[in-house]
Design a protein around this motif. Structure first.
Motif, PDB file in Angstrom:
ATOM      1  N   GLN A 111      -4.076   1.008   9.313  1.00 25.75           N
ATOM      2  CA  GLN A 111      -3.481   0.119  10.329  1.00 25.75           C
ATOM      3  C   GLN A 111      -4.382   0.032  11.573  1.00 25.75           C
ATOM      4  O   GLN A 111      -4.789   1.068  12.113  1.00 25.75           O
ATOM      5  N   GLY A 112      -4.737  -1.186  11.964  1.00 24.47           N
ATOM      6  CA  GLY A 112      -5.541  -1.395  13.169  1.00 24.47           C
ATOM      7  C   GLY A 112      -7.019  -1.063  13.019  1.00 24.47           C
ATOM      8  O   GLY A 112      -7.791  -1.166  13.980  1.00 24.47           O
ATOM      9  N   LEU A 127      -4.343  -6.388   1.772  1.00 28.67           N
ATOM     10  CA  LEU A 127      -3.759  -5.911   3.033  1.00 28.67           C
ATOM     11  C   LEU A 127      -2.421  -6.622   3.300  1.00 28.67           C
ATOM     12  O   LEU A 127      -1.450  -5.997   3.713  1.00 28.67           O
ATOM     13  N   THR A 128      -2.381  -7.917   2.995  1.00 26.89           N
ATOM     14  CA  THR A 128      -1.131  -8.674   3.198  1.00 26.89           C
ATOM     15  C   THR A 128      -0.029  -8.104   2.305  1.00 26.89           C
ATOM     16  O   THR A 128       1.092  -7.870   2.753  1.00 26.89           O
ATOM     17  N   GLU A 129      -0.383  -7.866   1.032  1.00 23.00           N
ATOM     18  CA  GLU A 129       0.604  -7.346   0.072  1.00 23.00           C
ATOM     19  C   GLU A 129       1.157  -5.995   0.536  1.00 23.00           C
ATOM     20  O   GLU A 129       2.330  -5.693   0.366  1.00 23.00           O
ATOM     21  N   LYS A 130       0.284  -5.180   1.148  1.00 20.40           N
ATOM     22  CA  LYS A 130       0.715  -3.842   1.570  1.00 20.40           C
ATOM     23  C   LYS A 130       1.239  -3.822   3.011  1.00 20.40           C
ATOM     24  O   LYS A 130       1.589  -2.760   3.528  1.00 20.40           O
ATOM     25  N   GLY A 131       1.237  -4.988   3.666  1.00 22.48           N
ATOM     26  CA  GLY A 131       1.762  -5.070   5.033  1.00 22.48           C
ATOM     27  C   GLY A 131       0.906  -4.323   6.052  1.00 22.48           C
ATOM     28  O   GLY A 131       1.436  -3.749   7.008  1.00 22.48           O
ATOM     29  N   ILE A 132      -0.419  -4.321   5.833  1.00 19.45           N
ATOM     30  CA  ILE A 132      -1.306  -3.614   6.770  1.00 19.45           C
ATOM     31  C   ILE A 132      -2.073  -4.620   7.617  1.00 19.45           C
ATOM     32  O   ILE A 132      -2.644  -5.576   7.085  1.00 19.45           O
TER      33      ILE A 132
END
Ligand code: ATP
Length: 285
Positions: A111-112, A127-132
């Motif tokens: 994250q970040g 990253l989108t799929e994992k919400g990161i």
């Protein structure tokens, strides 16, 4: 005369194995080190030597009819060309790696962070799929040095043995997907080109099936035959021939490469002797 046009990587990891596959299919072409195009002498096939990353678009536009590329390349480019066949070489994985000095417990540690990659679309989807939420820094080569020179906190790159990561003080922490070389085709192939593609695929399948199988010959007492035949079902059923020595037979069959060692132990236990294992050059199923 109609030719099927196949694009192959001009130089790089896929070049040699792609040309070897053509050769194993009985198709002779010149290596493309100093040429962009070559005509096969004994198949209606024209080879275009191109950069791997450009190939999906060329196939989509119909400049090439078919191609050998890494599955990861089309997953990144998303051109919508047809995945015809897995070819079983150039196996690798797209993975996230971080410096060995970084504490990594799970994906939320990204994250970040800033992640360097040559595969921005694949990384973005992941990253989108994992919400990161992380910053993607696209670079075209030598991604593995990015953390060492302060360009990124982590990388997303192709890994096979992992030795490049190790040499650069990185550890692989997450596999996004696996990849191997694949045969792809333009979705609109028809007529004679379609027929040529079917002929080509038939040959490739025969080569791949042979690679996964071995021919096995052994001697066994007749009393053990049922047990041995159950272990070696073969393509239809094993060939059984009498030996000169009474009560003994010779059994011939085909065994899957992956099951080979398991089966050998059980065959010996069942009474098999003089076991010979022979490579198969082509196998037509
Ligand atoms: P080009 O310059 O031709 O566009 P590229 O940079 O994509 O090529 P290579 O590094 O030769 O080319 O990789 C070609 C393909 O080989 C990759 O897309 C991948 O499918 C496969 N491959 C297998 N193992 C690895 C690995 N360890 N690292 C990178 N690619 C690998």
């Amino acid at each position: 005369m109609t030719n099927l046009k196949i694009a192959i990587q001009k130089s790089g990891r896929l070049n040699e194995d792609s040309l070897t596959l053509l050769k194993e299919c009985g198709i002779s072409v010149n290596n493309g080190r100093d040429q962009l195009m070559a005509q096969a002498s004994n198949f209606q096939l024209e080879v275009l030597y191109l950069r791997n990353s450009d190939i999906p678009q060329y196939v989509k536009d119909g400049v090439a009819d078919i191609a050998i590329i890494g599955d990861n390349t089309e997953r990144e480019k998303k051109t919508g060309i047809v995945h015809v066949l897995d070819l079983g070489f150039s196996r690798c994985r797209l993975s996230i790696a971080v410096p060995r000095s970084m504490e990594f417990t799970d994906l939320s540690d990204l994250q970040g962070k800033k992640i360097a990659t040559s595969y921005p679309n694949s990384l973005k989807d992941f990253l989108t799929e994992k919400g990161i939420e992380a910053e993607i820094h696209e670079i075209s080569g030598s991604v593995e040095i990015a953390p060492n020179i302060g360009l990124a906190d982590a990388i997303c790159d192709l890994v096979s043995s992992g030795s490049t990561l190790f040499k650069n003080g990185l550890q692989e922490v997450y596999k996004i997907f696996e990849s191997e070389a694949i045969l792809v085709a333009n979705p609109c192939l028809e007529g004679e080109k379609r027929v040529l593609l079917d002929k080509f695929v038939f040959r490739i399948k025969a080569v791949l099936a042979a690679k996964n199988s071995k021919y096995i010959l052994l001697n066994a007492p007749e009393t053990a035959l049922d047990r041995i035949c159950a272990l070696l079902p073969g393509m239809k059923s094993p060939t059984v021939m009498p030996l000169k020595e009474k009560g003994w037979v010779s059994v011939h069959s085909v065994v899957n490469e992956n099951k080979f060692w398991e089966v050998i132990g059980s065959l010996k236990e069942a009474g098999a002797e003089g076991i010979l294992i022979i490579p198969i050059e082509k196998m037509i199923l």
